[in-house]
Design an enzyme around this catalytic site. Structure first.
Site, PDB file in Angstrom:
ATOM      1  N   HIS A 130     -55.607 -55.990  47.100  1.00 37.46           N
ATOM      2  CA  HIS A 130     -55.939 -56.897  45.993  1.00 37.46           C
ATOM      3  C   HIS A 130     -54.621 -57.321  45.343  1.00 37.46           C
ATOM      4  CE1 HIS A 130     -57.410 -57.835  41.894  1.00 37.46           C
ATOM      5  NE2 HIS A 130     -58.634 -57.931  42.395  1.00 37.46           N
ATOM      6  N   ASP A 207     -55.270 -47.189  44.818  1.00 36.15           N
ATOM      7  CA  ASP A 207     -56.051 -48.103  43.995  1.00 36.15           C
ATOM      8  C   ASP A 207     -57.528 -47.793  44.262  1.00 36.15           C
ATOM      9  OD1 ASP A 207     -57.508 -50.178  42.996  1.00 36.15           O
ATOM     10  OD2 ASP A 207     -56.428 -51.764  44.062  1.00 36.15           O
ATOM     11  N   LYS A 236     -65.923 -51.276  36.710  1.00 38.54           N
ATOM     12  CA  LYS A 236     -66.442 -51.239  38.083  1.00 38.54           C
ATOM     13  C   LYS A 236     -67.196 -49.936  38.353  1.00 38.54           C
ATOM     14  CE  LYS A 236     -62.861 -54.234  39.966  1.00 38.54           C
ATOM     15  NZ  LYS A 236     -63.462 -55.554  40.111  1.00 38.54           N
ATOM     16  N   CYS A 371     -59.381 -62.316  44.960  1.00 39.89           N
ATOM     17  CA  CYS A 371     -58.047 -61.804  44.589  1.00 39.89           C
ATOM     18  C   CYS A 371     -57.388 -61.092  45.762  1.00 39.89           C
ATOM     19  CB  CYS A 371     -58.100 -60.895  43.369  1.00 39.89           C
ATOM     20  SG  CYS A 371     -58.664 -61.723  41.896  1.00 39.89           S
TER      21      CYS A 371
END
Ligand SMILES: Cc1ncc(COP(=O)(O)O)c(C=O)c1O
Length: 413
Positions: A130, A207, A236, A371
């Site tokens: 991302h 991540d 999220k 993204c």
């Protein structure tokens, strides 16, 4: 489509869904089919209540007042740090609150990055990343005269460990990779990659933005992953927007300088200089997102009290989702998704047109490059549609998407 035995019982799923009020919405006169969970998840009532409570009875600022509202806020806020630590199998003093996964990665890039990366050094990322886990490293490398190395993925979307091995040497200071790809739905073998990186003396940042809502607790335990930093966003994982977490190994955090400075993060200050507090406070300048953090606590409480088979339910649903999308006319799936997400293109139709047509039938998916523009370029497409699950999705949602995709085909034959 044959119902999978692993799917949650109807009455149980109905309860999970009742707990999330937005799922009862109607969109363009259709029941909402929410398949955009990778962009953001919907909030259980418990999270909405927790955030409302902050605006009422916990409306003071944290860590500074002695009056009742400030103490109520401080108590509720402070309870979340150990809770996040338990969620990641870590210690509370290793948990830093940020404004999101993006801010957490930038914090590491600005603080540790500037400290350990110099001319001739290298940072390794993967083709999956991302922009949040790519651009901070691009800027750091440009600033420090370092090289950014990008590890290739295989045709199915998994990270090529052979290419990683080729790209690792003593010049590499950090390997930054996503736990679960937000486009291809592939799960990285983090422990294996961390061992390879550590063997050449590199640190590892994971991540976890997409992983936290989907993987089982054992798969999120940072000690088992063997990484040095783990980041995620509250929104999220069924919490509020504007809040995130950076977990870092204690001995690394202890050596890292602050990134942003101001109130709360100093031990003492005179007009000329300041002494900083130890982590985590050193990295939390200014008034934090109090309701965001308390909302995150409510979200993790809700999620971790769901039965363990919510993961099996979601995995079974993911198989059904991939089968339904693969079977839709004119549709090609990107890679071979392993969890939560499926990205696809429809022949002769732009993803934005597809998503708009789906929305007309109440089906929410994401369209664009998600993204991850370089990854789309690598896959030979400029954009895609992405359907993404949460534990509260149903086979009915999958059927609604399949029916809506068939209708798209009538517009773009
Ligand atoms: C894999 C991944 N990393 C990082 C992020 C950035 O998260 P945020 O925008 O909440 O900071 C996202 C958001 O879509 C993501 O999917």
């Amino acid at each position: 489509m044959i119902p999978e035995p692993l799917l949650a019982q109807e009455h149980e799923l109905a309860r999970w869904r009742r707990d999330v009020p937005a799922l009862a919405l109607r969109v363009h006169d259709h029941p909402l089919t929410y398949l955009d969970n990778a962009a953001t998840t919907l909030k259980p009532q418990a999270v909405i209540d927790a955030v409302t409570q902050v605006a009422l009875a916990q409306a003071g600022n944290v860590h500074r007042g002695v009056h009742a509202l400030a103490e109520a806020a401080t108590e509720a806020f402070d309870a979340v740090r150990p809770q996040v630590a338990r969620f990641l199998g870590a210690s509370a003093d290793e948990v830093i609150f940020t404004s999101g996964a993006t801010a957490s990665i930038n914090l590491v890039a600005h603080s540790l990055g500037r400290q350990v990366v110099g001319p001739g050094d290298a940072i390794v990322v993967t083709e999956l990343e991302h922009h949040a886990n790519l651009v901070p490293w691009q800027l750091l490398c440009a600033e420090r005269g370092a090289e950014l190395r990008v590890v290739a993925i295989l045709e199915d979307g998994r990270i090529s460990l052979e290419d990683l091995a080729r790209k690792l040497d003593r010049r590499v200071k950090l390997v930054a990779l996503c736990h679960l790809s937000n486009v291809l739905g592939t799960v990285a073998p983090v422990a294996e990659i961390a061992a390879m990186a550590h063997a050449v003396g590199a640190l590892v940042l994971v991540d976890g933005a997409q992983a936290v809502a989907h993987l089982a607790p054992a798969e999120l335990a940072v000690s088992r992953l063997g990484c040095d930093f783990y980041v995620f966003s509250a929104h999220k994982v069924f919490g509020p927007t504007g809040t995130g977490v950076l977990w870092g190994r204690r001995e690394l955090l202890a050596q890292m300088p602050p990134w942003q400075t101001g109130g709360e993060m100093i031990a003492s200050v005179d007009y000329q200089r300041a002494q900083f507090r130890p982590p985590p406070e050193r990295f939390e300048a200014g008034t934090p997102n109090i309701s965001g953090v308390i909302g995150l606590g409510a979200a993790l409480h809700y999620l971790t009290n769901l039965p363990a088979h919510r993961a099996a339910h979601e995995a079974a649903l993911h198989r059904a989702l991939c089968a339904a999308v693969a079977g839709a006319p004119g549709v090609t799936i990107l890679g071979r998704p392993q969890a939560a997400v499926v990205s696809f293109v429809v022949a002769r139709a732009h993803p934005h047109d597809v998503a708009t047509l789906l929305d007309q039938r109440g089906v929410a998916v994401r369209a664009g490059h998600h993204c991850a523009q370089p990854l789309h370029g690598r896959l030979g497409v400029s954009a895609s549609c992405r359907a993404s699950l949460a534990y509260y999705n149903s086979l009915e949602d999958v059927r609604a998407l399949a029916a809506a995709l068939s209708a798209v085909r009538e517009v773009f034959p």
